[in-house]
Design a protein around this motif. Structure first.
Motif, PDB file in Angstrom:
ATOM      1  N   ILE A   9       0.843  -1.205   0.000  1.00 34.44           N
ATOM      2  CA  ILE A   9       0.000   0.000   0.000  1.00 34.44           C
ATOM      3  C   ILE A   9       0.875   1.251   0.000  1.00 34.44           C
ATOM      4  CG2 ILE A   9      -1.581   1.383   1.427  1.00 34.44           C
ATOM      5  CD1 ILE A   9      -2.930  -1.268   2.268  1.00 34.44           C
ATOM      6  N   ALA A  10       1.927   1.255   0.815  1.00 38.45           N
ATOM      7  CA  ALA A  10       2.813   2.429   0.902  1.00 38.45           C
ATOM      8  C   ALA A  10       3.465   2.700  -0.455  1.00 38.45           C
ATOM      9  CB  ALA A  10       3.870   2.195   1.979  1.00 38.45           C
ATOM     10  N   ALA A  11       3.889   1.641  -1.138  1.00 39.85           N
ATOM     11  CA  ALA A  11       4.550   1.816  -2.439  1.00 39.85           C
ATOM     12  C   ALA A  11       3.565   2.342  -3.484  1.00 39.85           C
ATOM     13  CB  ALA A  11       5.140   0.480  -2.893  1.00 39.85           C
ATOM     14  N   ILE A  12       2.344   1.815  -3.460  1.00 39.06           N
ATOM     15  CA  ILE A  12       1.332   2.248  -4.441  1.00 39.06           C
ATOM     16  C   ILE A  12       0.943   3.704  -4.175  1.00 39.06           C
ATOM     17  CG2 ILE A  12      -1.025   1.853  -5.258  1.00 39.06           C
ATOM     18  CD1 ILE A  12      -0.549  -1.164  -4.420  1.00 39.06           C
ATOM     19  N   GLU A  17       1.087   9.505  -5.726  1.00 40.22           N
ATOM     20  CA  GLU A  17       1.388  10.905  -5.398  1.00 40.22           C
ATOM     21  C   GLU A  17       1.950  11.672  -6.594  1.00 40.22           C
ATOM     22  OE1 GLU A  17       0.637  12.780  -2.856  1.00 40.22           O
ATOM     23  OE2 GLU A  17      -0.376  11.106  -1.870  1.00 40.22           O
ATOM     24  N   SER A  18       2.494  10.947  -7.585  1.00 44.21           N
ATOM     25  CA  SER A  18       3.050  11.624  -8.765  1.00 44.21           C
ATOM     26  C   SER A  18       1.952  11.947  -9.788  1.00 44.21           C
ATOM     27  CB  SER A  18       4.113  10.746  -9.423  1.00 44.21           C
ATOM     28  OG  SER A  18       3.495   9.608 -10.023  1.00 44.21           O
ATOM     29  N   LEU A  23      -6.923  13.672  -9.164  1.00 42.04           N
ATOM     30  CA  LEU A  23      -7.077  12.217  -9.176  1.00 42.04           C
ATOM     31  C   LEU A  23      -6.785  11.640  -7.787  1.00 42.04           C
ATOM     32  CD1 LEU A  23      -7.606   9.638 -10.844  1.00 42.04           C
ATOM     33  CD2 LEU A  23      -5.145   9.556 -11.315  1.00 42.04           C
ATOM     34  N   VAL A  24      -5.755  12.159  -7.142  1.00 42.66           N
ATOM     35  CA  VAL A  24      -5.410  11.674  -5.803  1.00 42.66           C
ATOM     36  C   VAL A  24      -6.561  11.939  -4.832  1.00 42.66           C
ATOM     37  CG1 VAL A  24      -3.768  11.849  -3.887  1.00 42.66           C
ATOM     38  CG2 VAL A  24      -2.952  12.060  -6.259  1.00 42.66           C
ATOM     39  N   ARG A  25      -7.157  13.134  -4.941  1.00 40.53           N
ATOM     40  CA  ARG A  25      -8.281  13.474  -4.046  1.00 40.53           C
ATOM     41  C   ARG A  25      -9.465  12.527  -4.317  1.00 40.53           C
ATOM     42  NH1 ARG A  25      -4.682  16.877  -2.690  1.00 40.53           N
ATOM     43  NH2 ARG A  25      -3.987  14.924  -1.776  1.00 40.53           N
ATOM     44  N   HIS A  26      -9.698  12.216  -5.597  1.00 37.75           N
ATOM     45  CA  HIS A  26     -10.775  11.260  -5.937  1.00 37.75           C
ATOM     46  C   HIS A  26     -10.516   9.925  -5.239  1.00 37.75           C
ATOM     47  CE1 HIS A  26     -13.163   8.320  -8.152  1.00 37.75           C
ATOM     48  NE2 HIS A  26     -12.044   7.749  -8.589  1.00 37.75           N
ATOM     49  N   LEU A  50      -5.763  -1.630  -0.493  1.00 38.54           N
ATOM     50  CA  LEU A  50      -4.827  -1.990  -1.561  1.00 38.54           C
ATOM     51  C   LEU A  50      -5.467  -1.748  -2.936  1.00 38.54           C
ATOM     52  CD1 LEU A  50      -2.024  -3.457  -1.982  1.00 38.54           C
ATOM     53  CD2 LEU A  50      -3.347  -5.563  -2.203  1.00 38.54           C
ATOM     54  N   ALA A  51      -6.670  -2.267  -3.115  1.00 41.08           N
ATOM     55  CA  ALA A  51      -7.348  -2.124  -4.410  1.00 41.08           C
ATOM     56  C   ALA A  51      -7.727  -0.667  -4.670  1.00 41.08           C
ATOM     57  CB  ALA A  51      -8.591  -3.022  -4.454  1.00 41.08           C
ATOM     58  N   THR A  52      -8.144   0.033  -3.637  1.00 39.65           N
ATOM     59  CA  THR A  52      -8.565   1.429  -3.839  1.00 39.65           C
ATOM     60  C   THR A  52      -7.388   2.303  -4.262  1.00 39.65           C
ATOM     61  OG1 THR A  52     -10.309   1.175  -2.181  1.00 39.65           O
ATOM     62  CG2 THR A  52      -9.686   3.420  -2.777  1.00 39.65           C
ATOM     63  N   TRP A  53      -6.268   2.213  -3.542  1.00 43.99           N
ATOM     64  CA  TRP A  53      -5.117   3.065  -3.890  1.00 43.99           C
ATOM     65  C   TRP A  53      -4.614   2.758  -5.300  1.00 43.99           C
ATOM     66  CZ3 TRP A  53      -4.683   7.267  -1.407  1.00 43.99           C
ATOM     67  CH2 TRP A  53      -4.913   7.334  -0.026  1.00 43.99           C
TER      68      TRP A  53
END
Ligand SMILES: [Fe+2]
Ligand SMILES: [Fe+2]
Length: 214
Positions: A9-12, A17-18, A23-26, A50-53
């Protein structure tokens, strides 16, 4: 390999973030809805995270990149996908999550792959992600009926999926858009199952009850 779900999750999240801020806010808004549904439907919140991120990692890529990335990831591209390459962003994300982020949770990967069009048979996690993606706060502000679908999903995920497919059907006809064959196939199955269910005999033989209903 061997990474924990938290590390995946942290890696995704780091990759997301890039992407464009909107899109990130969505994705953050989708997570609020997805975790709420996960609690109601007893789905592991880490798998839902995991799936959401991961679900929209490639949503912001231009059409030409979607086609190129699909080819690189070995994602089949149909004529309907060529006509609307943005539809490939789920399948591309699922392939990349598997290959680059070592995600091996098949249901989470399928949830990412199918979040745009749906599939005739979906796991609970896939239903949660698809519906959460459609009913997040901003989208239901734009499409009020999504608020109704959000409420329905608390009681019946399949009914919520069918209601979304009905909305999509009307929306596509009104705009003169084609329905993607993959979605249409899923919708047909959802409709069939819904009516099968409705056609079942009642659980209680009403004639066996006394006039006072005791
Ligand atoms: Fe998406
Ligand atoms: Fe999304």
């Amino acid at each position: 390999m061997g990474q924990s779900v938290a590390e995946q999750i942290a890696a995704i999240r780091g990759e997301l973030e890039s992407r464009p801020e909107g899109l990130v806010r969505h994705v953050e808004r989708v997570l609020v809805e997805a975790l709420d549904l996960a609690a109601r439907w007893d789905v592991d919140p880490d798998r839902v995270e995991l799936a959401t991120w991961g679900h929209d990692l490639f949503r912001s890529f231009p059409a030409a990149d979607q086609i190129r990335l699909a080819a690189e990831a070995g994602v089949p591209v149909s004529m309907a996908d060529e006509a609307s390459p943005v539809l490939l962003h789920g399948p591309i994300a699922a392939a990349v999550l598997r290959e680059r982020f070592a995600v091996s949770d098949e249901e989470a990967l399928a949830a990412v792959r199918d979040h745009t069009l749906g599939l005739a048979r979906m796991s609970t996690i896939a239903k949660v992600i698809l519906i959460a993606d459609k009913v997040e706060r901003r989208k239901r502000g734009r499409v009020p009926v999504f608020g109704e679908i959000r409420r329905a999903a608390r009681h019946d995920l399949d009914l919520a999926l069918l209601a979304w497919a009905d909305w999509k059907w009307v929306d596509e006809r009104q705009h003169g858009w084609m329905s993607h064959p993959g979605h249409w196939e899923a919708r047909q199955e959802w409709v069939r199952e819904h009516h099968l269910d409705r056609g079942l005999p009642g659980r209680v033989d009403e004639a066996a009850w006394g006039e006072d209903g005791a």
